[in-house]
Design a protein around this motif. Structure first.
Motif, PDB file in Angstrom:
ATOM      1  N   CYS A   1       0.811  -1.521   0.121  1.00 22.35           N
ATOM      2  CA  CYS A   1      -0.070  -0.290  -0.189  1.00 22.35           C
ATOM      3  C   CYS A   1       1.090   0.772  -0.016  1.00 22.35           C
ATOM      4  CB  CYS A   1      -1.380  -0.309   1.227  1.00 22.35           C
ATOM      5  SG  CYS A   1      -2.426  -1.360   0.748  1.00 22.35           S
TER       6      CYS A   1
ATOM      7  N   SER B   1      -0.505   5.812   2.124  1.00 25.10           N
ATOM      8  CA  SER B   1      -1.771   4.306   1.845  1.00 25.10           C
ATOM      9  C   SER B   1      -1.855   3.522   2.774  1.00 25.10           C
ATOM     10  CB  SER B   1      -1.230   3.542   0.559  1.00 25.10           C
ATOM     11  OG  SER B   1      -3.056   2.759  -0.144  1.00 25.10           O
TER      12      SER B   1
ATOM     13  N   PRO C   1      -3.792  -0.474   4.454  1.00 21.86           N
ATOM     14  CA  PRO C   1      -4.604  -2.259   3.947  1.00 21.86           C
ATOM     15  C   PRO C   1      -6.111  -0.803   4.257  1.00 21.86           C
ATOM     16  CG  PRO C   1      -2.981  -2.665   4.966  1.00 21.86           C
ATOM     17  CD  PRO C   1      -2.663  -1.113   5.161  1.00 21.86           C
TER      18      PRO C   1
ATOM     19  N   CYS D   1      -5.995  -1.113  -0.815  1.00 22.24           N
ATOM     20  CA  CYS D   1      -5.623  -0.266   0.078  1.00 22.24           C
ATOM     21  C   CYS D   1      -6.247   0.855  -0.248  1.00 22.24           C
ATOM     22  CB  CYS D   1      -4.072   0.248  -0.667  1.00 22.24           C
ATOM     23  SG  CYS D   1      -3.448  -0.654  -0.629  1.00 22.24           S
TER      24      CYS D   1
ATOM     25  N   ARG E   1      -6.821   5.652   1.354  1.00 25.85           N
ATOM     26  CA  ARG E   1      -6.014   6.619   0.862  1.00 25.85           C
ATOM     27  C   ARG E   1      -7.123   8.005   1.741  1.00 25.85           C
ATOM     28  NH1 ARG E   1      -6.340  10.053  -3.204  1.00 25.85           N
ATOM     29  NH2 ARG E   1      -5.711   9.301  -4.658  1.00 25.85           N
TER      30      ARG E   1
END
Length: 165
Positions: free
Chosen positions: A49, A56, A58, A148, A150
């Motif tokens: 990630c 980022s 998981p 991932c 973010r």
């Protein structure tokens, strides 16, 4: 009639690329989601990630609404047939800890889970039709697909649109 340029289409949500998430999928005005199409241990998932983007991590899930969205996105829309790591683990204290350090109380355990096996401290989301989207605890060295997340990158225009709502 005035023609719309691609930037206008993006901001109106008519183009496939979300301006706040780029080529990642968008969840509300909160986060961007990307599926990595290869398997990793939990430790490798964290690195994978961060290779995509420095901030980022998981996937974390904090509500039934978010769980439903992620189940639909991952298993139905994208047709994933493998288990997927969540950004969570069970600590030695048997408490649930999220990678984003949120203190949410939402869980979506499959029947009989968490098993609390001695080495099963990482959390996966299952694809099986009977338990699609349900969670189980597994050893962290198991290899699963990675999703991932973010935070969204917001433009000034987007922040102004959200504050007007």
């Amino acid at each position: 009639m005035k023609t719309l340029n691609i930037l206008s289409l993006l901001f109106l949500g008519l183009a496939s690329c979300d301006p706040n998430c780029g080529d990642w999928e968008s969840y509300k005005d909160e986060k961007c989601i990307k599926i990595i199409d290869s398997t990793h241990t939990f430790a490798e998932a964290l690195s994978a990630c961060q290779k995509l983007e420095k901030t980022s991590i998981p996937l974390t899930i904090h509500s039934p609404e978010e769980q439903n969205f992620m189940t639909e996105l991952i298993f139905r829309k994208n047709g994933v047939h493998d288990t997927v790591w969540l950004g969570a683990h069970l600590g030695a204290d048997k408490q649930f800890h999220w990678a984003d350090e949120a203190e949410g109380k939402f869980t979506n355990w499959a029947p009989g889970e968490p098993s609390h096996k001695p080495v099963a401290s990482c959390i996966q989301m299952m694809p099986e039709p009977l338990h699609v989207g349900k969670w189980s605890d597994e050893p962290c060295d198991k290899k699963n697909l990675v999703v991932c997340q973010r935070l969204q990158s917001w433009t000034l225009q987007h922040m102004q649109q959200v504050s007007v709502k």
